[in-house]
Design a protein around this motif. Structure first.
Motif, mmCIF file in Angstrom:
data_model
loop_
_atom_site.group_PDB
_atom_site.id
_atom_site.type_symbol
_atom_site.label_atom_id
_atom_site.label_comp_id
_atom_site.label_asym_id
_atom_site.label_seq_id
_atom_site.Cartn_x
_atom_site.Cartn_y
_atom_site.Cartn_z
ATOM 1 N N ILE A 169 18.069 34.838 -10.876
ATOM 2 C CA ILE A 169 18.869 35.620 -11.816
ATOM 3 C C ILE A 169 18.030 36.821 -12.251
ATOM 4 O O ILE A 169 16.804 36.732 -12.359
ATOM 5 C CB ILE A 169 19.344 34.806 -13.033
ATOM 6 C CG1 ILE A 169 18.186 34.362 -13.913
ATOM 7 C CG2 ILE A 169 20.173 33.610 -12.586
ATOM 8 C CD1 ILE A 169 18.613 33.795 -15.259
ATOM 9 N N THR A 170 18.700 37.955 -12.480
ATOM 10 C CA THR A 170 17.968 39.182 -12.790
ATOM 11 C C THR A 170 18.643 40.002 -13.883
ATOM 12 O O THR A 170 19.838 39.931 -14.087
ATOM 13 C CB THR A 170 17.848 40.084 -11.536
ATOM 14 O OG1 THR A 170 19.166 40.375 -11.034
ATOM 15 C CG2 THR A 170 17.031 39.421 -10.449
ATOM 16 N N PHE A 171 17.796 40.789 -14.540
ATOM 17 C CA PHE A 171 18.264 41.876 -15.410
ATOM 18 C C PHE A 171 17.097 42.861 -15.535
ATOM 19 O O PHE A 171 16.048 42.525 -16.070
ATOM 20 C CB PHE A 171 18.692 41.397 -16.791
ATOM 21 C CG PHE A 171 19.117 42.527 -17.700
ATOM 22 C CD1 PHE A 171 20.297 43.222 -17.447
ATOM 23 C CD2 PHE A 171 18.333 42.923 -18.777
ATOM 24 C CE1 PHE A 171 20.682 44.293 -18.250
ATOM 25 C CE2 PHE A 171 18.716 43.987 -19.591
ATOM 26 C CZ PHE A 171 19.892 44.672 -19.327
ATOM 27 N N ASN A 172 17.282 44.053 -14.987
ATOM 28 C CA ASN A 172 16.260 45.097 -15.008
ATOM 29 C C ASN A 172 14.914 44.594 -14.472
ATOM 30 O O ASN A 172 13.886 44.630 -15.159
ATOM 31 C CB ASN A 172 16.101 45.662 -16.424
ATOM 32 C CG ASN A 172 17.281 46.525 -16.831
ATOM 33 O OD1 ASN A 172 18.142 46.865 -16.009
ATOM 34 N ND2 ASN A 172 17.349 46.876 -18.097
ATOM 35 N N GLU A 173 14.941 44.124 -13.233
ATOM 36 C CA GLU A 173 13.747 43.561 -12.600
ATOM 37 C C GLU A 173 13.289 44.386 -11.399
ATOM 38 O O GLU A 173 12.773 43.852 -10.424
ATOM 39 C CB GLU A 173 14.022 42.119 -12.159
ATOM 40 C CG GLU A 173 14.217 41.139 -13.287
ATOM 41 C CD GLU A 173 12.919 40.779 -14.007
ATOM 42 O OE1 GLU A 173 11.856 41.278 -13.577
ATOM 43 O OE2 GLU A 173 12.979 40.006 -14.974
ATOM 44 N N GLU A 174 13.443 45.704 -11.468
ATOM 45 C CA GLU A 174 13.072 46.550 -10.334
ATOM 46 C C GLU A 174 11.591 46.444 -9.975
ATOM 47 O O GLU A 174 11.202 46.656 -8.823
ATOM 48 C CB GLU A 174 13.433 48.009 -10.606
ATOM 49 C CG GLU A 174 12.670 48.651 -11.751
ATOM 50 C CD GLU A 174 13.030 50.115 -11.971
ATOM 51 O OE1 GLU A 174 13.983 50.596 -11.322
ATOM 52 O OE2 GLU A 174 12.358 50.773 -12.789
ATOM 53 N N LYS A 175 10.745 46.089 -10.936
ATOM 54 C CA LYS A 175 9.305 45.987 -10.675
ATOM 55 C C LYS A 175 8.920 44.656 -10.031
ATOM 56 O O LYS A 175 7.805 44.524 -9.517
ATOM 57 C CB LYS A 175 8.520 46.184 -11.973
ATOM 58 C CG LYS A 175 8.647 47.576 -12.562
ATOM 59 C CD LYS A 175 7.839 47.712 -13.843
ATOM 60 C CE LYS A 175 7.946 49.112 -14.426
ATOM 61 N NZ LYS A 175 7.164 49.269 -15.684
ATOM 62 N N SER A 181 22.868 40.523 -14.232
ATOM 63 C CA SER A 181 23.741 40.716 -15.398
ATOM 64 C C SER A 181 23.815 42.206 -15.741
ATOM 65 O O SER A 181 23.485 42.623 -16.842
ATOM 66 C CB SER A 181 23.261 39.882 -16.591
ATOM 67 O OG SER A 181 21.867 40.019 -16.806
ATOM 68 N N PHE A 182 24.226 42.994 -14.723
ATOM 69 C CA PHE A 182 24.487 44.426 -14.852
ATOM 70 C C PHE A 182 23.244 45.216 -15.277
ATOM 71 O O PHE A 182 23.224 45.862 -16.327
ATOM 72 C CB PHE A 182 25.650 44.666 -15.813
ATOM 73 C CG PHE A 182 26.927 44.009 -15.369
ATOM 74 C CD1 PHE A 182 27.698 44.578 -14.367
ATOM 75 C CD2 PHE A 182 27.325 42.791 -15.905
ATOM 76 C CE1 PHE A 182 28.869 43.959 -13.931
ATOM 77 C CE2 PHE A 182 28.492 42.163 -15.472
ATOM 78 C CZ PHE A 182 29.267 42.749 -14.488
ATOM 79 N N SER A 183 22.224 45.141 -14.433
ATOM 80 C CA SER A 183 20.992 45.896 -14.665
ATOM 81 C C SER A 183 21.273 47.389 -14.724
ATOM 82 O O SER A 183 22.178 47.902 -14.058
ATOM 83 C CB SER A 183 19.991 45.616 -13.539
ATOM 84 O OG SER A 183 19.501 44.299 -13.596
ATOM 85 N N ILE A 192 17.613 47.739 -4.825
ATOM 86 C CA ILE A 192 16.450 47.138 -4.161
ATOM 87 C C ILE A 192 16.835 45.799 -3.536
ATOM 88 O O ILE A 192 16.529 45.534 -2.373
ATOM 89 C CB ILE A 192 15.283 46.942 -5.155
ATOM 90 C CG1 ILE A 192 14.736 48.295 -5.604
ATOM 91 C CG2 ILE A 192 14.172 46.106 -4.526
ATOM 92 C CD1 ILE A 192 13.724 48.213 -6.731
ATOM 93 N N ALA A 193 17.520 44.967 -4.295
ATOM 94 C CA ALA A 193 17.897 43.641 -3.804
ATOM 95 C C ALA A 193 18.813 43.734 -2.588
ATOM 96 O O ALA A 193 18.628 43.008 -1.600
ATOM 97 C CB ALA A 193 18.567 42.842 -4.915
ATOM 98 N N LYS A 194 19.785 44.622 -2.635
ATOM 99 C CA LYS A 194 20.790 44.700 -1.568
ATOM 100 C C LYS A 194 20.246 45.279 -0.259
ATOM 101 O O LYS A 194 20.902 45.177 0.777
ATOM 102 C CB LYS A 194 21.993 45.512 -2.051
ATOM 103 C CG LYS A 194 22.774 44.828 -3.168
ATOM 104 C CD LYS A 194 24.037 45.576 -3.545
ATOM 105 C CE LYS A 194 25.115 45.434 -2.502
ATOM 106 N NZ LYS A 194 26.394 46.009 -2.924
#
Length: 274
Positions: A14-20, A41-43, A50-52
């Motif tokens: 699960i992620t939220f603003n995890e670009e780093k 949850s809509f970063s 990045i993920a895609k």
């Protein structure tokens, strides 16, 4: 060399603003996972893009209802029977990757889930005491035999049959905090979630506990759990844990007295459903 796997593996994040963090997390398991579920949850940063870019990633979005709720939803998107659950700031160590590959190749598996140790890097060193290691929790599990439970944000996997668990060699490497300031920010955020959750369940404020519990927490972390062996970082971890305990009671007090409806540092959509 590894042989042909006998079973397939889904990774759930699960992620939220995890670009780093997100790419390093994916890189540590992409060779052993057959699919990677990222539930965001809509970063507002580059997490989604990045993920895609990773071929094995299946990307989903959902409003953040809570850590337990979000992680159970991520599991529901997994196609395969076996799931490895990681946070975006976690990585699978080389030993853990090897252990999982050996597991995937086994002819027969009797267990429903496996506990894995988590090793956290903080203030320039790996923390081996202070109650932070080994912190074994079920992270690799059979999808229909386990569920995320706990008090948000302190979630954990519970097997439907507790006797069907095992232990897997290797560590989940946890890069939880950028520095001590980040730890304090996280403590402030998490204590808000805990106090809000506890108040919603009917927990009331106690002045005596708000005094004694923080003191007890410091003694527990620094003395009983040998935080002193982690050097200066161990001392500050104990202090921060004590402060976190104090904050939970202070925020319940604010909620109980109706000074606030929700701690100001919580996301406005926290707990909201679609």
């Amino acid at each position: 060399m590894f042989g042909k796997p006998k079973r397939k593996l889904s990774l759930a994040i699960i992620t939220f603003n995890e670009e780093k963090n997100i790419q390093a997390c994916i890189d540590s398991v992409k060779s052993i996972a057959d699919e990677i579920i990222v539930l965001d949850s809509f970063s507002t940063d580059r997490t989604k893009s990045i993920a895609k870019k990773n071929p094995k990633v299946r990307f989903f979005e959902n409003p953040f209802q809570g850590h337990v709720e979000q992680k159970n939803l991520a599991i529901s998107y997994c196609k395969h029977d076996w799931v490895l659950s990681l946070d975006a700031d976690e990585r699978a160590s080389e030993e853990l990757q090897k252990s999982i590959m050996e597991f995937l190749e086994k002819e027969e598996v009797k267990e429903d889930g496996f506990q894995i140790a988590r090793l956290t890097h903080h203030m320039g060193r790996w923390i081996y005491h202070s109650g932070w290691y080994p912190q074994r929790r079920f992270r690799l599990f059979k999808k229909d035999k386990a569920v995320w439970v706990g008090e948000n944000p302190h979630d954990y996997i519970e097997l439907k049959d507790p006797d069907m668990g095992g232990i897997m060699k290797g560590d989940i490497l946890h890069y939880s905090f950028l520095d001590f300031s980040h730890q304090i920010t996280t403590i402030n955020q998490f204590s808000s979630i805990v106090s809000y959750t506890r108040y919603a369940k009917g927990n009331s404020f106690s002045l005596i506990k708000s005094i004694l519990k923080p003191i007890g927490k410091f003694i527990e972390i620094y003395i009983m759990k040998r935080g002193y062996l982690d050097g200066v970082p161990g001392f500050y971890i104990a202090l921060a844990s004590s402060f976190s305990t104090f904050l939970k009671y202070a925020k319940v007090y604010e909620l109980e007295k109706k000074f606030i409806e929700k701690p100001s540092n919580m996301r406005k959509d926290y707990g909201e459903k679609k």
